[in-house]
Motif scaffolding. Structure first.
Motif, PDB file in Angstrom:
ATOM      1  N   LEU A  14       1.272  -1.530   0.217  1.00 33.00           N
ATOM      2  CA  LEU A  14       0.157  -0.032   0.148  1.00 33.00           C
ATOM      3  C   LEU A  14       1.182   1.363   0.152  1.00 33.00           C
ATOM      4  N   ILE A  15       1.717   1.190   1.398  1.00 33.11           N
ATOM      5  CA  ILE A  15       3.058   2.460   0.522  1.00 33.11           C
ATOM      6  C   ILE A  15       3.139   1.849  -0.692  1.00 33.11           C
ATOM      7  N   LEU A  16       3.941   1.073  -1.381  1.00 36.74           N
ATOM      8  CA  LEU A  16       4.269   1.380  -2.714  1.00 36.74           C
ATOM      9  C   LEU A  16       3.683   2.291  -3.746  1.00 36.74           C
ATOM     10  N   MET A  17       2.210   1.927  -3.617  1.00 36.10           N
ATOM     11  CA  MET A  17       1.135   2.475  -4.040  1.00 36.10           C
ATOM     12  C   MET A  17       1.204   3.421  -4.378  1.00 36.10           C
ATOM     13  N   LEU A  18       1.622   4.070  -2.967  1.00 37.61           N
ATOM     14  CA  LEU A  18       0.882   5.078  -2.414  1.00 37.61           C
ATOM     15  C   LEU A  18       1.642   6.184  -3.515  1.00 37.61           C
ATOM     16  N   GLY A  20       3.861   5.175  -5.844  1.00 39.58           N
ATOM     17  CA  GLY A  20       3.722   5.034  -7.230  1.00 39.58           C
ATOM     18  C   GLY A  20       2.189   6.452  -7.482  1.00 39.58           C
ATOM     19  N   THR A  21       1.509   5.976  -7.197  1.00 36.21           N
ATOM     20  CA  THR A  21      -0.120   7.329  -7.133  1.00 36.21           C
ATOM     21  C   THR A  21       0.997   8.923  -7.121  1.00 36.21           C
ATOM     22  N   SER A  22       1.248   8.962  -6.112  1.00 35.84           N
ATOM     23  CA  SER A  22       1.776  10.038  -6.079  1.00 35.84           C
ATOM     24  C   SER A  22       2.568  10.664  -7.281  1.00 35.84           C
ATOM     25  N   VAL A  23       3.301   9.925  -7.765  1.00 31.13           N
ATOM     26  CA  VAL A  23       4.501  10.363  -9.446  1.00 31.13           C
ATOM     27  C   VAL A  23       3.023  10.295 -10.444  1.00 31.13           C
ATOM     28  N   PHE A  24       2.611   9.857 -10.028  1.00 32.15           N
ATOM     29  CA  PHE A  24       0.846   9.441 -11.402  1.00 32.15           C
ATOM     30  C   PHE A  24       0.166  11.740 -11.204  1.00 32.15           C
ATOM     31  N   ILE A  25       0.210  11.362 -10.191  1.00 31.58           N
ATOM     32  CA  ILE A  25      -0.896  12.397  -9.787  1.00 31.58           C
ATOM     33  C   ILE A  25       0.122  14.440 -10.495  1.00 31.58           C
ATOM     34  N   VAL A  26       1.647  13.980 -10.196  1.00 31.21           N
ATOM     35  CA  VAL A  26       2.187  15.132 -10.589  1.00 31.21           C
ATOM     36  C   VAL A  26       2.331  15.020 -12.399  1.00 31.21           C
ATOM     37  N   GLY A  27       2.420  13.511 -12.930  1.00 28.68           N
ATOM     38  CA  GLY A  27       2.499  13.611 -14.086  1.00 28.68           C
ATOM     39  C   GLY A  27       1.251  13.950 -14.386  1.00 28.68           C
ATOM     40  N   THR A  62      -8.156  10.618  -5.984  1.00 24.47           N
ATOM     41  CA  THR A  62      -8.766   9.553  -5.501  1.00 24.47           C
ATOM     42  C   THR A  62      -8.462   8.318  -4.400  1.00 24.47           C
ATOM     43  N   ALA A  63      -7.424   7.899  -5.431  1.00 23.10           N
ATOM     44  CA  ALA A  63      -6.590   6.464  -4.680  1.00 23.10           C
ATOM     45  C   ALA A  63      -5.941   7.278  -4.213  1.00 23.10           C
ATOM     46  N   TRP A  64      -5.349   8.269  -4.599  1.00 25.07           N
ATOM     47  CA  TRP A  64      -4.376   9.136  -3.399  1.00 25.07           C
ATOM     48  C   TRP A  64      -4.813   9.390  -1.906  1.00 25.07           C
ATOM     49  N   VAL A  65      -6.176   9.598  -1.848  1.00 28.32           N
ATOM     50  CA  VAL A  65      -7.378   9.739  -0.463  1.00 28.32           C
ATOM     51  C   VAL A  65      -7.485   8.806   0.184  1.00 28.32           C
ATOM     52  N   TYR A  66      -7.877   7.809  -0.584  1.00 25.71           N
ATOM     53  CA  TYR A  66      -8.316   5.885  -0.609  1.00 25.71           C
ATOM     54  C   TYR A  66      -7.622   5.235   0.134  1.00 25.71           C
ATOM     55  N   ILE A  67      -5.697   5.177  -0.397  1.00 25.21           N
ATOM     56  CA  ILE A  67      -5.287   4.489  -0.079  1.00 25.21           C
ATOM     57  C   ILE A  67      -4.413   4.952   1.359  1.00 25.21           C
ATOM     58  N   PRO A  68      -4.171   5.441   1.928  1.00 27.02           N
ATOM     59  CA  PRO A  68      -3.998   5.954   3.904  1.00 27.02           C
ATOM     60  C   PRO A  68      -4.647   5.274   4.478  1.00 27.02           C
TER      61      PRO A  68
END
Length: 180
Positions: A14-18, A20-27, A62-68
């Motif tokens: 889940l931390i790795l997904m968070l 990865g999701t952060s990188v996708f948000i920036v992109g 949305t994923a970034w909010v859900y993962i934590p």
């Protein structure tokens, strides 16, 4: 009688997904904010690039909010027992999926992620008991996979191949034959 099998969510995954999701948000922010920088032979439309950026930004945020939320959730990601599969693994989880409601289960690789696709006899039963946001996602799943119920295995703390076999074995063991 089957013993209850509880499969926890993997905090490391889940931390790795968070991350990865952060990188996708920036992109996706850059796609949305500076679409002209991404014009290429394939993608010539600034509006198209901006739209893709916005869709990715909304989805990833949305994923970034859900993962934590899942990181601090003490409940197992998946539970198997004689009643069915209790899914608590993702934002589109519907809770208990009864063995008797399951028509078939298949494993499908979507991009690089394996998912269990759970075909059910009465999809509306599971869609109708969900909130408005989840209904949208379940209907999208139905359009993409032919069923609203998908179980992502990536965030679980268990060997994926063994888990696939365990779920399918229990389905075969506990499914009820339809009356004809």
């Amino acid at each position: 009688m089957m013993h209850k099998i509880e499969i926890p969510s993997s905090k490391i995954k889940l931390i790795l997904m968070l991350i990865g999701t952060s990188v996708f948000i920036v992109g996706s922010y850059y796609l949305f904010q500076y679409p002209e920088r991404f014009i290429s032979y394939r993608f010539r439309s600034v509006e198209f690039i901006k739209t893709i950026g916005l869709l990715l930004l909304v989805f990833c945020s949305t994923a970034w909010v859900y993962i934590p939320i899942k990181l601090f959730d003490k409940k197992p990601g998946l539970i198997l027992d004689e009643d069915g599969i209790y899914d608590n693994s993702s934002a589109v989880s519907v809770g208990l999926i009864l063995w008797k409601d399951i028509e078939s289960i298949r494993v499908e690789k979507i991009n690089s992620t394996k998912m269990l696709i759970v075909n059910i006899y009465n999809p509306e039963k599971y869609i109708d008991r969900s909130n408005r946001f989840k209904k949208v996602l379940l209907n999208l799943n139905t359009k993409l996979y032919g069923t609203p119920l998908t179980i992502g295995l990536a965030g679980l703390k268990y060997n994926r191949e063994r888990l696939e076999k365990l779920i399918i074995l229990n389905y075969e063991l506990y499914k009820e034959k339809p009356n004809h």
